[in-house]
Design a protein around this motif. Structure first.
Motif, PDB file in Angstrom:
ATOM      1  N   CYS A 137     -10.925   9.280   1.080  1.00  0.00           N
ATOM      2  CA  CYS A 137      -9.075   8.519   1.359  1.00  0.00           C
ATOM      3  C   CYS A 137      -9.301   7.696   0.148  1.00  0.00           C
ATOM      4  O   CYS A 137     -10.317   7.557  -0.126  1.00  0.00           O
ATOM      5  N   LYS A 138      -7.688   7.217   0.977  1.00  0.00           N
ATOM      6  CA  LYS A 138      -7.335   6.435  -0.678  1.00  0.00           C
ATOM      7  C   LYS A 138      -6.324   5.618  -0.214  1.00  0.00           C
ATOM      8  O   LYS A 138      -5.672   5.995   0.539  1.00  0.00           O
ATOM      9  N   ASN A 139      -6.378   3.974  -0.628  1.00  0.00           N
ATOM     10  CA  ASN A 139      -6.067   3.001   0.141  1.00  0.00           C
ATOM     11  C   ASN A 139      -6.153   2.920   1.572  1.00  0.00           C
ATOM     12  O   ASN A 139      -5.340   3.127   2.389  1.00  0.00           O
ATOM     13  N   ILE A 140      -6.914   2.199   1.860  1.00  0.00           N
ATOM     14  CA  ILE A 140      -6.990   1.827   3.394  1.00  0.00           C
ATOM     15  C   ILE A 140      -7.442   0.486   3.305  1.00  0.00           C
ATOM     16  O   ILE A 140      -8.229  -0.392   2.233  1.00  0.00           O
ATOM     17  N   SER A 141      -6.298  -0.466   4.258  1.00  0.00           N
ATOM     18  CA  SER A 141      -6.536  -1.639   4.360  1.00  0.00           C
ATOM     19  C   SER A 141      -6.814  -2.498   6.581  1.00  0.00           C
ATOM     20  O   SER A 141      -5.870  -1.309   6.886  1.00  0.00           O
ATOM     21  N   ILE A 142      -7.932  -2.932   6.532  1.00  0.00           N
ATOM     22  CA  ILE A 142      -7.980  -3.224   7.521  1.00  0.00           C
ATOM     23  C   ILE A 142      -7.329  -5.219   7.368  1.00  0.00           C
ATOM     24  O   ILE A 142      -7.961  -5.356   6.444  1.00  0.00           O
ATOM     25  N   GLU A 143      -7.047  -5.077   8.480  1.00  0.00           N
ATOM     26  CA  GLU A 143      -6.475  -7.168   8.743  1.00  0.00           C
ATOM     27  C   GLU A 143      -6.780  -7.733   9.622  1.00  0.00           C
ATOM     28  O   GLU A 143      -6.176  -6.687  11.036  1.00  0.00           O
ATOM     29  N   LYS A 192     -16.938   7.170   2.712  1.00  0.00           N
ATOM     30  CA  LYS A 192     -17.497   7.734   1.569  1.00  0.00           C
ATOM     31  C   LYS A 192     -16.073   8.627   1.073  1.00  0.00           C
ATOM     32  O   LYS A 192     -15.790   9.063   1.450  1.00  0.00           O
ATOM     33  N   ASP A 193     -16.523   8.075  -0.636  1.00  0.00           N
ATOM     34  CA  ASP A 193     -15.591   9.356  -1.497  1.00  0.00           C
ATOM     35  C   ASP A 193     -13.411   8.551  -0.990  1.00  0.00           C
ATOM     36  O   ASP A 193     -12.929   8.644  -0.842  1.00  0.00           O
ATOM     37  N   VAL A 194     -14.171   7.014  -1.330  1.00  0.00           N
ATOM     38  CA  VAL A 194     -12.807   6.669  -0.773  1.00  0.00           C
ATOM     39  C   VAL A 194     -12.485   5.606  -2.418  1.00  0.00           C
ATOM     40  O   VAL A 194     -13.208   5.464  -2.621  1.00  0.00           O
ATOM     41  N   GLU A 195     -11.602   5.358  -2.063  1.00  0.00           N
ATOM     42  CA  GLU A 195     -10.691   4.690  -3.308  1.00  0.00           C
ATOM     43  C   GLU A 195      -8.920   3.479  -3.000  1.00  0.00           C
ATOM     44  O   GLU A 195      -8.327   4.272  -2.272  1.00  0.00           O
ATOM     45  N   LEU A 206       0.487  -1.361  -0.285  1.00  0.00           N
ATOM     46  CA  LEU A 206      -0.173   0.064   0.317  1.00  0.00           C
ATOM     47  C   LEU A 206       1.089   1.630   0.064  1.00  0.00           C
ATOM     48  O   LEU A 206       0.095   2.380   0.615  1.00  0.00           O
ATOM     49  N   GLY A 207       1.888   1.094  -0.212  1.00  0.00           N
ATOM     50  CA  GLY A 207       2.947   2.330  -0.083  1.00  0.00           C
ATOM     51  C   GLY A 207       3.302   2.731   1.183  1.00  0.00           C
ATOM     52  O   GLY A 207       4.131   3.810   1.274  1.00  0.00           O
ATOM     53  N   MET A 208       3.218   1.724   1.499  1.00  0.00           N
ATOM     54  CA  MET A 208       3.145   2.086   3.332  1.00  0.00           C
ATOM     55  C   MET A 208       4.771   2.750   3.600  1.00  0.00           C
ATOM     56  O   MET A 208       5.942   2.027   2.838  1.00  0.00           O
TER      57      MET A 208
END
Length: 212
Positions: free
Chosen positions: A125-131, A146-149, A1-3
Motif C-alpha cells: 500500500c501507499k500513503n496510509i494515514s491513521i488519526e 509489509k511493502d508500504v510507502e 495525501l491526495g484524497m
C-alpha cells in the motif's frame, strides 16, 4: 495525501452499509456507536472487498485495490469497528493507496479473549494515514505493514495487543506522531518489530506500561 475532494460522501450506521460503501474516491462517514463486521454475511463481496476465510473458520474483511478512501467516525468519540475474537485481522488492506482512517476505535470484541488476528494490516500500500483512532486488543498486532510507502499514524493509541504493537517490514517513510503505545503485553515477540525499513520516525510518542 491526495484524497479526492470530488469523491462522494456516504454516511452509514451499520456493518452491511459500511461494506457496501467500500470503493475508490469516496468518504465513508460512520455514525452510531459500533460497526460489528461479524454481523455481515461472509459471502458478501464486490470488486473492492471480500471476506476471506481464516483457519478457524471465521472471516476477515479484506479491502483490495482501492485508492482515495477516507473512513471517518462522526461524533466526539471514536466510532467502534470490531470483529469477533478470531484468527483474522479486523481489516486488511491490499494494493491500496491514499487511505485515511480518522476517529475510529478498532479491535476484536466485545470481549477480550484469545485471538490470533491483528487490528489493521496493510500490504503493498501507499500513503496510509491513521488519526485520532484507538487500536486495541484483543488483537495480536496493532498495525502490521509489509511493502508500504508512507504510513502515518498521528494522535492515536495502540493498547492491549498480545503479540506486538507494530510490525513493519520493507516499509519506507513511516511516522508515528503523538501516539500512546501502552499496556501491550507480549510473550513471544518484540513489542516493536522493524525489518528492512527506511525512514521510521517516532515523534512525541508515549511508549509506557508495556510488558515483554
Amino acid at each position: 495525501l491526495g484524497m479526492s475532494q470530488t469523491g462522494k460522501i456516504i454516511t452509514v450506521d451499520n456493518a452491511d452499509e459500511f461494506v457496501d460503501a467500500i470503493g475508490p474516491d469516496r468518504t465513508i462517514q460512520l455514525k452510531g456507536s459500533t460497526i460489528y463486521l461479524s454481523n455481515v454475511s461472509s459471502t458478501k463481496r464486490n470488486t473492492y472487498f471480500q471476506f476471506s476465510e481464516v483457519w478457524d473458520g471465521e472471516h476477515e474483511l479484506v479491502i483490495t485495490g482501492v485508492a482515495n478512501l477516507k473512513i471517518i467516525g462522526l461524533g466526539d468519540k471514536p466510532v467502534e469497528i470490531n470483529a469477533r475474537p478470531e484468527e483474522g485481522d479486523v481489516i486488511s488492506f491490499i494494493n491500496c493507496s491514499n487511505i485515511s482512517i480518522v476517529n475510529i476505535d478498532a479491535g476484536h470484541g466485545p470481549t477480550k479473549g484469545g485471538c490470533d488476528g491483528g487490528v489493521f494490516n496493510f500490504s503493498n500500500c501507499k500513503n496510509i494515514s491513521i488519526e485520532k483512532s484507538i487500536l486495541y486488543g484483543s488483537g495480536t498486532f496493532g498495525i502490521s505493514a509489509k511493502d508500504v510507502e508512507g504510513l502515518k499514524c498521528k494522535n492515536s493509541t495502540i493498547r492491549g495487543c498480545s503479540r506486538s504493537i507494530l510490525v513493519l517490514e520493507n516499509c519506507n517513510n513511516s511516522e508515528f506522531n503523538n501516539c500512546d503505545l501502552t499496556e501491550n503485553e507480549t510473550e513471544y515477540d518484540d513489542l516493536i518489530n522493524i525489518e528492512n525499513c527506511i525512514g521510521v520516525k517516532f515523534i512525541a510518542c508515549d511508549i509506557t506500561r508495556n510488558i515483554t
